[in-house]
Design a protein around this motif. Sequence first.
Motif, PDB file in Angstrom:
ATOM      1  N   LEU A   1       0.871  -1.182   0.000  1.00 37.78           N
ATOM      2  CA  LEU A   1       0.000   0.000   0.000  1.00 37.78           C
ATOM      3  C   LEU A   1       0.903   1.226   0.000  1.00 37.78           C
ATOM      4  O   LEU A   1       1.908   1.265   0.717  1.00 37.78           O
ATOM      5  N   ILE A   2       0.545   2.217  -0.810  1.00 37.57           N
ATOM      6  CA  ILE A   2       1.402   3.403  -0.913  1.00 37.57           C
ATOM      7  C   ILE A   2       1.149   4.290   0.311  1.00 37.57           C
ATOM      8  O   ILE A   2       0.036   4.784   0.508  1.00 37.57           O
ATOM      9  N   PRO A   3       2.176   4.474   1.151  1.00 39.16           N
ATOM     10  CA  PRO A   3       1.950   5.131   2.442  1.00 39.16           C
ATOM     11  C   PRO A   3       1.570   6.608   2.343  1.00 39.16           C
ATOM     12  O   PRO A   3       0.959   7.146   3.267  1.00 39.16           O
TER      13      PRO A   3
ATOM     14  N   LEU B   1      -0.438   7.868   0.158  1.00 41.54           N
ATOM     15  CA  LEU B   1      -1.816   8.019  -0.323  1.00 41.54           C
ATOM     16  C   LEU B   1      -2.784   7.570   0.768  1.00 41.54           C
ATOM     17  O   LEU B   1      -2.436   6.758   1.634  1.00 41.54           O
TER      18      LEU B   1
END
Lengths: 396, 239
Positions: free
Chosen positions: B99-101, B103
């Motif tokens: 998961l893109i931290p 975003l």
Amino acid sequence: MLRLALNMLFGDTAKLAMLLCGLAFSALLMAQQTSVFFGIMSWTYTPVVNIRAHVWVSDPMVEQANDAKPMRDTELGRVRSVDGVAWAAPLHTSFLQARMVDGNFKLITMVGIDADTFAGAPAQLSQGQIDDLRLPNTVIVDEWGAQLMGRQVKGPDGKITTVPLKPGDVFEINDIEARIVGICKVRRAFTGGPFVYTTYDRAKSYTLGARRTLSFMLVEPVAGVTSTQLCERIENETGLKAWTTDTVIWDWTDRSLARATFWWFWKNTGIPFSFGTAVALGLFVGIAISGQTFYSFVLENLKYFAAIKAMGASMRVLSAMLFVQATTAGLIGFGLGAGMAQAIGRVMIEKGMPPFVMFPQILIATLVLTMGISFVSAIIGIVKVSRVDAATVFRG
Amino acid sequence: MTHTIAVAARQVDISFGSEEAKVIALNHTDFSAHTGELIMLVGPSGCGKTTLLSVIAGTLTPQSGEIEVFGQRLDGLSQEELTTFRRKNLGFVFQSFNLIPTLSVVENVMIPLLIQGASHAVAKKKATEILEKVGLKGREEGKPNALSGGQQQRVAIARALVHEPPLLICDEPTSALDKDTGAQIMEMIRELSRAPNRCVVVVTHDFRIFKYADRIAEMEDGKIKRVVDDPRTLDPTYL
């Protein structure tokens, strides 16, 4: 995806700050150094700006406005006889030493103008009036000169202050009295000496009767004759050199004395090299800091880019994301850098030192170079992302 | 209910390196999975599970053999075609969530839809709906790092399913989770596999979740050693 790309960029505040610092510093250095450079270079043709006339005539060997090669006074008659000349006035310029009341010497630029027409006189006087220049041994000094040549006074608190020269004050040039009758507002010169205006004939006496004192001739064309046409006629009929006085330095089609002066300094001094070095340094520092920071940003996000790639994002989408991130950082960095350069420029303009001229072209060039840095950074990132294998997402 | 072939790998070969340093990852491997099924790939480290998963996912191209996913032959497709295939047909659940931290939770879930060209508004609406389904209502605008491991994996599952792909690829989905959370996640994944046109392939080392599989394919030395229905029949040495 582009909106998310921006959120990715703005979400990492520390990295973004570092990236913007690099870009802003680079833009600042490029814009500020270039503006100071053009400011200094614009001082080189100050005589053409301060001494206003449509056409200047000089000895044919003259290369620029600060390079007077005195002519015989009889040349004035020859120029006046050229068809299309409305009037022609003599002009003397020379560098002399002024001896102040306290015995101190200051270098000045003496300007001798025609006493009948006052052709070439300063446009604006902050004190006194131009007609008083017809009185014996009188001069008009520019504001900077009034300050520079002013008297130093020690106050009761021991602090030394400068009392600027004012009308009525006197100093000496070659042991001849020079009484100030006016203070004028003119632009400062590259050569450093303040402008001291007097009449042409009195200038001769201040130069102790030099054999030739006619530095230039200021000429006005009759109606219907352009400056360029008149220059051609004067050169053809007298063999002298005639110049227009436009100050658009990159217009190669005219015979501008300002342009010739600018480029003479460009070719014959180390100024462009030293400022060019500073600008190049700004560019390299910008590329190094921004490229490295953006690359590290890409590296940190590489596994996410790989995941997005695995999910089916094409390289076109990923490239667009990186370009948007890099160009957004570039635009903000440029804005910050150019804004700081403007702010510094305002302070410089208020203080008058160093000169600062920020053309729109400088801002455009800075923008182009800053965006170039961003593009380079983006391309480095794209190359890295293009090489990442989408299968790496399954390797922990 | 009829179960059709969702994934078929036939005589797939993949090796890495050359000559003495050559490593054979898949050796004439045959594998199949059906719709409505949750199949697990298990086996010791280095047996070729991840390589087979990558081949099925179209992120790795086999040197020989055939790969067919929902009737589409993947071998021989260009990279661009494989990218398009993954975009439309695959959902991924990664071991480390990915998961893109920077975003928000909802933005992470929106990614597959945005890649497909959905508008921001539509993607956000669908992402919000699926987050509600995985029990994360109210956490949409938070950052993934503010969530527990189990919640992050739920976000990853939501992201994998938001565009309704027929094939769900799960790589060690419970390895970063505790026993209870892992069980909850597997319940959810098993539930998802029950959709008639969906197939779920899970690579795992975690024997505690074997019970959620409809079938288990045991791999060894780049080959499917056997496929079993009951995990108790598996070789106990690596369980």
